[in-house]
Design a protein around this motif. Sequence first.
Motif, PDB file in Angstrom:
ATOM      1  N   LYS A 107       3.430 -25.175  17.920  1.00 57.93           N
ATOM      2  CA  LYS A 107       3.059 -24.515  16.658  1.00 57.93           C
ATOM      3  C   LYS A 107       1.539 -24.378  16.554  1.00 57.93           C
ATOM      4  O   LYS A 107       1.021 -23.318  16.160  1.00 57.93           O
ATOM      5  N   TYR A 108       0.829 -25.438  16.890  1.00 60.88           N
ATOM      6  CA  TYR A 108      -0.629 -25.401  16.813  1.00 60.88           C
ATOM      7  C   TYR A 108      -1.185 -24.335  17.752  1.00 60.88           C
ATOM      8  O   TYR A 108      -2.036 -23.517  17.360  1.00 60.88           O
ATOM      9  N   LEU A 109      -0.699 -24.311  18.986  1.00 64.31           N
ATOM     10  CA  LEU A 109      -1.201 -23.353  19.966  1.00 64.31           C
ATOM     11  C   LEU A 109      -0.811 -21.926  19.615  1.00 64.31           C
ATOM     12  O   LEU A 109      -1.599 -20.988  19.802  1.00 64.31           O
ATOM     13  N   ALA A 110       0.411 -21.755  19.098  1.00 69.86           N
ATOM     14  CA  ALA A 110       0.860 -20.416  18.716  1.00 69.86           C
ATOM     15  C   ALA A 110       0.001 -19.832  17.606  1.00 69.86           C
ATOM     16  O   ALA A 110      -0.214 -18.617  17.541  1.00 69.86           O
ATOM     17  N   GLY A 111      -0.494 -20.694  16.724  1.00 70.87           N
ATOM     18  CA  GLY A 111      -1.384 -20.229  15.668  1.00 70.87           C
ATOM     19  C   GLY A 111      -2.733 -19.785  16.202  1.00 70.87           C
ATOM     20  O   GLY A 111      -3.342 -18.842  15.686  1.00 70.87           O
ATOM     21  N   LEU A 112      -3.188 -20.466  17.271  1.00 71.82           N
ATOM     22  CA  LEU A 112      -4.475 -20.101  17.872  1.00 71.82           C
ATOM     23  C   LEU A 112      -4.372 -18.842  18.731  1.00 71.82           C
ATOM     24  O   LEU A 112      -5.342 -18.091  18.864  1.00 71.82           O
ATOM     25  N   PHE A 113      -3.202 -18.638  19.326  1.00 68.57           N
ATOM     26  CA  PHE A 113      -3.017 -17.523  20.266  1.00 68.57           C
ATOM     27  C   PHE A 113      -1.794 -16.697  19.860  1.00 68.57           C
ATOM     28  O   PHE A 113      -0.754 -16.739  20.516  1.00 68.57           O
ATOM     29  N   PRO A 114      -1.894 -15.926  18.786  1.00 74.10           N
ATOM     30  CA  PRO A 114      -0.736 -15.172  18.281  1.00 74.10           C
ATOM     31  C   PRO A 114      -0.258 -14.072  19.228  1.00 74.10           C
ATOM     32  O   PRO A 114       0.861 -13.571  19.077  1.00 74.10           O
ATOM     33  N   HIS A 115      -1.077 -13.692  20.218  1.00 72.65           N
ATOM     34  CA  HIS A 115      -0.706 -12.632  21.158  1.00 72.65           C
ATOM     35  C   HIS A 115       0.074 -13.167  22.351  1.00 72.65           C
ATOM     36  O   HIS A 115       0.577 -12.384  23.168  1.00 72.65           O
ATOM     37  N   LYS A 132      11.413 -24.511  11.895  1.00 69.32           N
ATOM     38  CA  LYS A 132      10.683 -23.307  11.510  1.00 69.32           C
ATOM     39  C   LYS A 132       9.444 -23.158  12.397  1.00 69.32           C
ATOM     40  O   LYS A 132       8.636 -24.071  12.515  1.00 69.32           O
ATOM     41  N   VAL A 133       9.317 -21.980  13.023  1.00 68.93           N
ATOM     42  CA  VAL A 133       8.222 -21.748  13.960  1.00 68.93           C
ATOM     43  C   VAL A 133       7.612 -20.373  13.722  1.00 68.93           C
ATOM     44  O   VAL A 133       8.234 -19.497  13.109  1.00 68.93           O
ATOM     45  N   PRO A 134       6.385 -20.151  14.212  1.00 69.04           N
ATOM     46  CA  PRO A 134       5.769 -18.817  14.110  1.00 69.04           C
ATOM     47  C   PRO A 134       6.578 -17.759  14.886  1.00 69.04           C
ATOM     48  O   PRO A 134       7.407 -18.084  15.730  1.00 69.04           O
ATOM     49  N   LYS A 135       6.292 -16.494  14.605  1.00 69.24           N
ATOM     50  CA  LYS A 135       7.061 -15.396  15.197  1.00 69.24           C
ATOM     51  C   LYS A 135       6.909 -15.317  16.710  1.00 69.24           C
ATOM     52  O   LYS A 135       7.790 -14.762  17.391  1.00 69.24           O
TER      53      LYS A 135
END
Length: 311
Positions: A107-115, A132-135
Amino acid sequence: MSDWKARNDRYEEIARRLNVIGEYYDLQAISSSEKGTREIAKYYRASDFYYNLVHSKGGHNIHMGLSQDGQFHKEDFLMQAKFIAGHIGPDTCRILEVGAGRVANTKYLAGLFPHIAFTALDLPGRNFLKTKVPKNVTLTEGDYNDLSRFGKGSFDLVFGVETICHSPDKNRTVREISRILKPGGKLIVFDVYEPLPKSEMTEFEQNVNRITLASMCVTELDLFIGDTEKYLRENGYGKIEVTDLTQQIRPSLSRLDRLFGKWFRHPKIMRFLRLFIRREANQNSIAGWVMLPAFDGERLLQYNRVVAVKN
């Protein structure tokens, strides 16, 4: 004080603690208990509240913090993910976390690298897919010793934080991950290892490790760091870096040591825990009180970071 005298004093303290712990737990039964995928999932399912409320103070972290100044800070739980972030380059497209647990690192890494497309893998049987996780995160259940669902060279980077220790066959784990990594891809692991092969350890040292690890449903098998380095070389990894981070987890261990030391000094607390807390979660108190002297980085246990690049 000589190294021998310091080690002897530490071993005497460990023996004293195990005697106290033995008044409440059948240590032989715990050390010989099954540690298959079903038992591991059951352990984490029962221990989620412990890791969230006691271990990580509401942070849903199922790993040790890495302290830079000798003091524990809640932000220390982010240090593994921050290190991994430093190895994510402009050409990184797909990343896999094995043994993702509560998905705090992904989750932390996905927020930093949304691409970037992240995949988080964990064992079935613990409501993992409801997280619950980012898209840009895909959750999937399974065993990292069988990654056949992923094609050859599917990922640019694979990482695991305190999870490969559960594998009784590290060679198989390394081989599976190597297959799904692209050439030039990286494997990053933070985990507990034994600094010596068992043939060079005393019976007491082996027993301490066995009990400490078993209380967290971790196998004692195939833990020698030298063997893992050999497996990496044999499975196509070129550059391999192993860094001993044992000293950096000691503030986290000291915090747990103080807490569980108080518990074991109060029989009423221990009786309450045994009555109302599930065994799989309750056993964490054993590791909580033994890990500080057991993680010596020399003969018992050490905490390593492994970075390996596939040829």
